[in-house]
Design an enzyme around this catalytic site. Structure first.
Site, short mmCIF file in Angstrom:
data_model
loop_
_atom_site.label_atom_id
_atom_site.label_comp_id
_atom_site.label_asym_id
_atom_site.label_seq_id
_atom_site.Cartn_x
_atom_site.Cartn_y
_atom_site.Cartn_z
N ARG A 1 50.30 41.16 60.58
CA ARG A 1 49.57 39.92 60.27
C ARG A 1 50.31 38.66 60.74
O ARG A 1 50.26 37.62 60.10
CB ARG A 1 49.27 39.84 58.76
CG ARG A 1 48.22 40.83 58.31
CD ARG A 1 47.82 40.60 56.86
NE ARG A 1 48.92 40.88 55.95
CZ ARG A 1 49.04 40.38 54.73
NH1 ARG A 1 48.12 39.55 54.27
NH2 ARG A 1 50.05 40.69 53.97
N LEU B 1 49.64 36.68 63.08
CA LEU B 1 48.76 35.56 63.40
C LEU B 1 48.42 34.77 62.13
O LEU B 1 48.41 33.55 62.12
CB LEU B 1 47.47 36.06 64.08
CG LEU B 1 46.55 34.93 64.54
CD1 LEU B 1 47.20 34.07 65.61
CD2 LEU B 1 45.22 35.49 65.07
N LYS B 2 48.15 35.50 61.06
CA LYS B 2 47.84 34.85 59.80
C LYS B 2 48.99 33.93 59.38
O LYS B 2 48.79 32.75 59.08
CB LYS B 2 47.60 35.91 58.73
CG LYS B 2 47.56 35.38 57.30
CD LYS B 2 47.73 36.51 56.29
CE LYS B 2 47.92 35.98 54.89
NZ LYS B 2 46.72 35.37 54.32
N ILE C 1 31.34 35.25 32.77
CA ILE C 1 31.15 36.42 33.63
C ILE C 1 32.27 37.44 33.48
O ILE C 1 32.13 38.59 33.89
CB ILE C 1 31.01 35.97 35.10
CG1 ILE C 1 29.94 34.90 35.24
CG2 ILE C 1 30.68 37.13 36.02
CD1 ILE C 1 28.57 35.28 34.69
N GLY C 2 33.39 37.05 32.92
CA GLY C 2 34.42 38.07 32.67
C GLY C 2 35.83 37.55 32.76
O GLY C 2 36.57 37.58 31.79
N GLU D 1 40.10 39.66 31.50
CA GLU D 1 40.51 40.39 32.71
C GLU D 1 41.93 40.08 33.20
O GLU D 1 42.19 40.07 34.40
CB GLU D 1 39.50 40.16 33.86
CG GLU D 1 38.09 40.63 33.50
CD GLU D 1 37.08 40.52 34.65
OE1 GLU D 1 37.51 40.49 35.81
OE2 GLU D 1 35.88 40.48 34.34
N CYS E 1 26.96 38.46 42.64
CA CYS E 1 27.52 37.18 43.07
C CYS E 1 26.53 36.30 43.81
O CYS E 1 26.41 35.13 43.55
CB CYS E 1 28.72 37.40 43.95
SG CYS E 1 30.17 37.70 42.96
N HIS F 1 33.01 27.76 42.29
CA HIS F 1 33.86 27.72 43.48
C HIS F 1 34.47 26.34 43.71
O HIS F 1 35.27 26.16 44.61
CB HIS F 1 33.06 28.15 44.71
CG HIS F 1 32.57 29.55 44.58
ND1 HIS F 1 31.34 29.84 44.04
CD2 HIS F 1 33.15 30.73 44.85
CE1 HIS F 1 31.19 31.16 44.03
NE2 HIS F 1 32.27 31.72 44.51
N1 GLN Z 1 33.75 40.19 36.10
C1 GLN Z 1 34.26 39.66 37.32
C2 GLN Z 1 34.96 38.33 37.03
O1 GLN Z 1 34.55 37.62 36.19
C3 GLN Z 1 33.19 39.44 38.33
C4 GLN Z 1 33.76 38.96 39.64
C5 GLN Z 1 32.75 38.84 40.75
O2 GLN Z 1 31.57 38.79 40.53
N2 GLN Z 1 33.19 38.78 41.98
O3 GLN Z 1 35.92 37.98 37.67
ZN ZN Z 2 30.37 36.95 40.84
#
Ligand code: GLN
Ligand code: ZN
Length: 757
Positions: free
Chosen positions: A15, A17-18, A432-433, A485, A645, A696
């Site tokens: 890697r 180049l990276k 979402i987690g 998580e 996603c 994001h």
């Molecule tokens: N449960 C995952 C999180 O919350 C879902 C991630 C994803 O959708 N890419 O990070």
């Molecule tokens: Zn997601």
């Protein structure tokens, strides 16, 4: 027999180049130094290819960031906002790739999209009404000249005009057709420059030909090339296709005056049939894409040599080739000395594929090659199933019946029951987690990985993070909680590590986009759950609160789509095996008293076949079933969530509903909630949580805008079906902004809820 390759990985064996490009981004080196590294990397790979005996070595398959971006740059498709920055060439190029914020201005990057059915992402060229396509320079021949100076003849590679125009985004009134003549003139110059420089073969990539084409598309393609090829002079043109077959234009393609045609026999399921039905023109060379350019397995010599034999009867001249660019595989197996030879003997990355191609050429000219040792060694690989087979898992998959895919109670009834049992308010709030991965969280994992702390210490620390996270969510007033998580760095790797049949590499990186790489785990053998994966953490999290904490799993389709799959069994079998492993985990969670379980299918849409006719039979039919397999046996009152996603699934809404989850959360804020109309039109039954803000970006959404989003959603989604949540997991976000955003989310939900009462 000679061989060709469509393209080679450009990031370098390690890697390089990276790392150099990132140094350039940080201002640690200048553009000249970066270009220097680039030319050293290119030289090294040409030598590798020459030493391997490749007769058609590609040049200009290299790129500092992305090949489509190179094409846009070369064809003068440089939008005004970038020109106005008045940067040097390389500065402008990277501004288009990544946006620019600095003394010269503040502009957003060009969009990025998935490259056909791969996990590679390309930069989408923009054609504005004032864009004037022309050939800016002959820099696409820099590589050709550099290699020639080393005594190596190469075939320059460019993306062809049809694919370029089909993939470019026209931002104004003009359409692709309006740019066709200027683009054509630019490509005519490409051919002229090739002729001036003594190029023998030019490879023009037209992967768009494997898509579903309309009659107009075919006419457009033919019109472009009829004109272009009239100007080709002494240069031979190889029309290269990949990722599928060209069933919509095969005969027309053969009738055009190309010198060579590259066809994909691996993913192109109809390629062989097209050839036997219509023949192959005697005046052209077939570049037969028989060696899989995308997968990491040794190639089955019996199959390739058998097919080559058949082709010799149909074609005057055949060159053995890869099915697509080797960009999609890692560099070399030699970078994985830690893996046992009995495993690595099955692998073939880019460098090993060169050796295979050479050996295949030699064998194809060897009478009675069946007896040669190279052939026998190869064939032995395809007999040694022992290491890879788990008879118990196979039997389990074979024994699956409809009941394994069907929940006992219809969803409508289940949902009513769940409402009673779970006692959630209207518009329940959740996330979402993942929660922010702070420095401490990452350190804990790193220390454990390096053996600096014991597993017990590691788990104790992880539980401390969980405890904080639960406390925070209670303070915020969220309704359905998550554990955060903190034990995962990646939603696939984490599960893969706990499944037998998975192999992890140390250096097998593949470019995902620009300087970003992924290192997909490899499904080596039959998959089974080795041990309990998440239950301990989830049970602990649930013990800390009176509210429900969701069990959090990754689904079989996503696990497989983000891995290198096997070739010796079907996708369906692999998905069912992984589905069974996840089912074990689901049932264990339920038995531990977990009442809500989320099974993420973030990547469900990713491997949808390129042609619509294949969507169901080749993918959706079993992908949806694999998901159902995970949860069909739970009690009716256990609530199953899923998460996706990208909400670009307007065209598969009935299929998403058929996953038979009780609730789905998905990204919606960036797509301006367009998906909601389709949900309504399709009488979507699954309760839905379209993300109310974009995770994001570091921006904190205010209460009013979340309220507005919710009221809009309520116009399309029944109030008893609507959930309130962010777009996706919060792991990449900072803590303060997360707290601020979620505070506003809960406030907005409460206000709207009260106004409904
Ligand atoms: N449960 C995952 C999180 O919350 C879902 C991630 C994803 O959708 N890419 O990070
Ligand atoms: Zn997601």
């Amino acid at each position: 027999m000679e061989f060709s390759i469509v393209g080679f990985p450009r990031i370098g064996a390690h890697r390089e180049l990276k790392f150099e490009t990132e140094k350039y981004f940080r201002g640690e080196i200048g553009g000249a130094e970066l270009l220097d590294t680039a030319s050293r990397l290119r030289a090294a790979q040409w030598k590798t290819q020459r030493d391997a005996g490749c007769a058609f070595i590609p040049s200009n398959d290299f790129s500092l960031y992305d090949g489509m971006l190179d094409m846009a740059f070369m064809l003068n498709a440089i939008p005004q906002r970038f020109r106005e920055l008045h940067l040097d060439d390389i500065g402008t190029y990277f501004a288009m790739a990544r946006g620019y914020q600095g003394p010269q201005g503040d502009v957003k990057a060009l969009a990025m999209k998935k490259w056909f059915n791969t996990n590679y992402h390309y930069i989408v060229p923009e054609l504005d009404d004032d864009t004037e396509p022309r050939l800016r320079s002959d820099a696409f021949l820099d590589g050709y000249r550099q290699a020639k100076a080393m005594g190596i003849e190469t075939k320059p590679v460019v993306v062809g005009p049809f694919t370029f125009l089909k993939l470019a985004h026209c931002t104004g009134q003009k359409t692709a057709a309006d740019f066709a003549s200027a683009v054509l003139a630019a490509y005519t110059s490409v051919l002229e420059k090739c002729a001036e420089n003594g190029v023998r073969w030019l490879q023009m990539d037209e992967p768009y030909l494997v898509m579903d084409l309309t009659a107009e598309d075919v006419e457009f393609f033919c019109a472009l090339y009829e004109k272009l090829l009239a100007a080709k002079g002494s240069v031979k043109v190889l029309l290269q296709t990949y990722f599928g077959d060209v069933r919509d234009c095969y005969e027309r393609l053969c009738a055009l005056p190309f010198d060579g045609i590259g066809l994909d026999f691996v993913e192109g399921r109809q390629t062989a049939a097209l050839m036997s039905a219509h023949g192959f023109p005697a005046d052209k060379t077939l570049f037969a894409g028989l060696v899989n350019g995308k997968n990491i397995w040794r190639c089955d010599y019996a199959k390739v040599l058998g097919r080559l034999g058949e082709l010799k009867a149909v074609c005057q001249r055949t060159v053995l080739s890869t099915s697509c660019s080797l960009l999609h595989v890692p560099y070399t197996v030699r970078n994985e000395p830690q893996l046992p030879a009995e495993i690595t003997q099955h692998f073939s990355f880019a460098c090993e594929k060169l050796a295979e191609l050479r050996e295949l050429c030699r064998l194809s000219e060897t009478p009675n090659y069946h007896f040669s040792s190279a052939y026998c060694t190869n064939q032995a690989l395809f007999r040694s199933g022992g290491l890879r087979e788990d008879p118990e898992v196979r039997a389990q998959v074979n024994a699956l019946t409809d009941a394994d895919f069907t929940r006992q109670m219809p969803r409508k009834e289940r949902q009513a029951l769940q409402r009673k049992v779970l006692g959630l308010p209207l518009l329940p709030t959740t996330t979402i987690g993942s929660f922010p991965q702070t420095k401490e969280v990452k350190q804990n994992r790193a220390k454990y990985r390096k053996g600096e702390i014991s597993e017990a210490e590691y788990r104790t620390n992880a539980k401390a993070f969980i405890k904080n996270c639960i406390k925070l969510q209670e303070e915020l007033g969220l309704d359905v909680l998550v554990h955060g998580e903190f034990e995962r760095n990646d939603m696939v790797e984490f599960f893969g590590e706990n499944l037998s049949g998975y192999v992890f590499t140390a250096n097998a990186w593949v470019q995902s986009y620009g300087t970003r790489g992924v290192k997909p785990p490899i499904v080596f053998g039959d998959v089974r759950r080795k041990k309990s994966i998440t239950t301990d953490y989830i049970r602990y999290a649930n013990s800390l609160t009176g509210k429900d904490v969701k069990g959090m799993l990754t689904g079989p389709v996503t696990i497989l789509n983000w891995s290198f799959p096997r070739e010796d069994i079907t996708t369906q079998e692999m998905m069912y095996q992984i589905g069974l492993a996840i089912r074990d985990e689901v049932l264990e969670l339920e038995a531990a008293g977990v009442r809500i379980i989320q099974i993420d299918e973030a990547a469900l849409r990713e491997k949808l076949p390129l042609r619509r006719a294949d969507w169901h039979s080749e993918y959706l039919d079993f992908a949806i079933k694999a998901f159902r397999l995970c949860h069909a046996r739970v009690k009716p009152e256990t609530q199953i969530h899923t998460h996706m996603c990208y909400s670009e699934f307007e065209d598969i809404i009935p299929e998403i509903d058929a996953m038979d989850a009780d609730v789905i959360t998905f990204e919606a804020s960036r797509s301006k909630l367009a998906i909601l109309d389709s949900l309504k039109a399709n009488h979507f039954e699954t309760e839905a949580g379209p993300g109310v803000y974009d995770i994001h970006s570091p921006r904190v959404p205010n209460v009013a805008e979340i309220e507005t989003a919710l009221r809009l959603m309520l116009e399309k989604i029944p109030r008893e079906s609507l959930w309130v949540n962010p777009d996706c997991g919060l792991k990449t976000r900072g803590e303060p902004e997360t707290v601020a955003s979620l505070t506003n989310l809960v406030k907005a939900a409460k206000t709207v809820r009260e106004s409904l009462a």
